[in-house]
Design a protein around this motif. Structure first.
Motif, PDB file in Angstrom:
ATOM      1  N   VAL A   1       6.354  -3.646 -10.790  1.00  0.00           N
ATOM      2  CA  VAL A   1       4.841  -3.190 -10.404  1.00  0.00           C
ATOM      3  C   VAL A   1       4.000  -3.936 -11.550  1.00  0.00           C
ATOM      4  O   VAL A   1       3.922  -3.270 -12.738  1.00  0.00           O
ATOM      5  CB  VAL A   1       5.132  -1.331  -9.920  1.00  0.00           C
ATOM      6  N   VAL A   2       3.192  -4.318 -11.420  1.00  0.00           N
ATOM      7  CA  VAL A   2       2.353  -4.717 -12.027  1.00  0.00           C
ATOM      8  C   VAL A   2       0.686  -4.389 -12.941  1.00  0.00           C
ATOM      9  O   VAL A   2       0.251  -3.966 -14.094  1.00  0.00           O
ATOM     10  CB  VAL A   2       2.428  -6.715 -12.301  1.00  0.00           C
ATOM     11  N   HIS A   3       0.230  -4.328 -12.011  1.00  0.00           N
ATOM     12  CA  HIS A   3      -1.274  -3.256 -11.525  1.00  0.00           C
ATOM     13  C   HIS A   3      -1.013  -2.156 -10.284  1.00  0.00           C
ATOM     14  O   HIS A   3      -0.099  -3.247  -8.860  1.00  0.00           O
ATOM     15  CB  HIS A   3      -2.568  -3.882 -10.720  1.00  0.00           C
ATOM     16  N   VAL A   4      -1.766  -1.509 -10.244  1.00  0.00           N
ATOM     17  CA  VAL A   4      -1.593  -0.296  -9.054  1.00  0.00           C
ATOM     18  C   VAL A   4      -4.011  -0.217  -8.976  1.00  0.00           C
ATOM     19  O   VAL A   4      -4.196   0.349 -10.036  1.00  0.00           O
ATOM     20  CB  VAL A   4      -1.034   1.095  -9.336  1.00  0.00           C
TER      21      VAL A   4
ATOM     22  N   ASP B   1      -3.181   3.072  -2.928  1.00  0.00           N
ATOM     23  CA  ASP B   1      -3.691   2.976  -3.990  1.00  0.00           C
ATOM     24  C   ASP B   1      -2.561   1.683  -3.449  1.00  0.00           C
ATOM     25  O   ASP B   1      -1.324   1.778  -2.469  1.00  0.00           O
ATOM     26  CB  ASP B   1      -2.480   3.261  -4.941  1.00  0.00           C
ATOM     27  N   LEU B   2      -3.237   0.380  -3.689  1.00  0.00           N
ATOM     28  CA  LEU B   2      -2.808  -0.750  -3.292  1.00  0.00           C
ATOM     29  C   LEU B   2      -1.872  -1.527  -4.988  1.00  0.00           C
ATOM     30  O   LEU B   2      -1.908  -1.505  -6.361  1.00  0.00           O
ATOM     31  CB  LEU B   2      -3.655  -1.772  -3.283  1.00  0.00           C
ATOM     32  N   LEU B   3      -0.618  -1.348  -4.619  1.00  0.00           N
ATOM     33  CA  LEU B   3       0.828  -1.537  -5.963  1.00  0.00           C
ATOM     34  C   LEU B   3       0.759  -3.959  -5.918  1.00  0.00           C
ATOM     35  O   LEU B   3       0.628  -3.829  -4.259  1.00  0.00           O
ATOM     36  CB  LEU B   3       2.210  -1.533  -5.780  1.00  0.00           C
TER      37      LEU B   3
ATOM     38  N   THR C   1       0.835  -1.385  -0.015  1.00  0.00           N
ATOM     39  CA  THR C   1      -0.119  -0.201  -0.187  1.00  0.00           C
ATOM     40  C   THR C   1       0.866   1.047   0.135  1.00  0.00           C
ATOM     41  O   THR C   1       1.486   1.606   0.421  1.00  0.00           O
ATOM     42  CB  THR C   1      -0.940   0.456   1.118  1.00  0.00           C
ATOM     43  N   VAL C   2       0.198   2.005  -1.295  1.00  0.00           N
ATOM     44  CA  VAL C   2       1.090   3.795  -0.743  1.00  0.00           C
ATOM     45  C   VAL C   2       1.280   3.676   0.504  1.00  0.00           C
ATOM     46  O   VAL C   2      -0.637   4.577  -0.003  1.00  0.00           O
ATOM     47  CB  VAL C   2       1.107   4.112  -2.851  1.00  0.00           C
ATOM     48  N   ASP C   3       1.679   5.081   1.141  1.00  0.00           N
ATOM     49  CA  ASP C   3       1.398   6.068   2.002  1.00  0.00           C
ATOM     50  C   ASP C   3       1.758   7.476   1.796  1.00  0.00           C
ATOM     51  O   ASP C   3       2.358   8.099   3.080  1.00  0.00           O
ATOM     52  CB  ASP C   3       1.746   5.321   3.451  1.00  0.00           C
ATOM     53  N   THR C   4       2.280   7.787   0.191  1.00  0.00           N
ATOM     54  CA  THR C   4       2.929   8.958   0.552  1.00  0.00           C
ATOM     55  C   THR C   4       1.923   9.607  -1.198  1.00  0.00           C
ATOM     56  O   THR C   4       1.575   8.638  -2.326  1.00  0.00           O
ATOM     57  CB  THR C   4       4.233   8.745   0.176  1.00  0.00           C
ATOM     58  N   ASP C   5       1.791  10.698  -1.443  1.00  0.00           N
ATOM     59  CA  ASP C   5       2.029  11.557  -2.897  1.00  0.00           C
ATOM     60  C   ASP C   5       2.582  12.038  -2.980  1.00  0.00           C
ATOM     61  O   ASP C   5       2.443  12.718  -4.381  1.00  0.00           O
ATOM     62  CB  ASP C   5       0.647  13.002  -2.421  1.00  0.00           C
ATOM     63  N   ARG C   6       3.573  10.915  -2.970  1.00  0.00           N
ATOM     64  CA  ARG C   6       5.055  11.225  -3.571  1.00  0.00           C
ATOM     65  C   ARG C   6       5.034  11.098  -5.697  1.00  0.00           C
ATOM     66  O   ARG C   6       5.971  11.828  -5.793  1.00  0.00           O
ATOM     67  CB  ARG C   6       6.095  11.234  -2.830  1.00  0.00           C
ATOM     68  N   TYR C   7       4.057  10.041  -5.476  1.00  0.00           N
ATOM     69  CA  TYR C   7       4.038   9.600  -6.743  1.00  0.00           C
ATOM     70  C   TYR C   7       3.180   9.882  -7.951  1.00  0.00           C
ATOM     71  O   TYR C   7       2.660   9.027  -8.815  1.00  0.00           O
ATOM     72  CB  TYR C   7       4.050   7.811  -6.391  1.00  0.00           C
TER      73      TYR C   7
END
Length: 101
Positions: A91-94, A49-51, A34-40
């Motif tokens: 990373v294959v899906h977000v 988002d879930l990677l 799980t992404v925990d930043t807006d850096r991307y």
């Protein structure tokens, strides 16, 4: 006596939608983060988002990867990261989470 209209879903009751069959090609090599930043956000990857990451996927220049840098996981493109970085996988899906306003 039968009245009314048949259900448009008739005949589809047993067909289940399985996300694993759609998004996980190598179950033993797949991890989720799980992404925990807006850096991307420039990559359209946002906080929450879930990677879906495939560790068995071949990495080539330009592949979106998760790698470890200074004890943290970072997202980047292969070929643009430091050679000493430890790549976790491709990373294959977000999966984007829609947030309430």
């Amino acid at each position: 006596m039968i009245t009314g209209f048949p259900s448009p879903a008739q005949g589809y009751e047993d067909n289940r939608f399985d996300l694993n069959s759609l998004y996980v090609k190598h179950p033993s090599a797949t991890i989720f983060m799980t992404v925990d930043t807006d850096r991307y956000s420039s990559m359209c990857i946002f906080n929450g988002d879930l990677l879906i990451i495939d560790r068995s996927r071949r990495i080539k220049a330009g592949t979106l990867v998760v790698y470890e840098s200074q004890g943290q996981f970072v997202i980047g493109r292969a070929g643009r990261i430091k050679t000493e970085a430890v790549v976790t996988g491709a990373v294959v899906h977000v999966i984007h989470t829609v947030k309430e306003q």
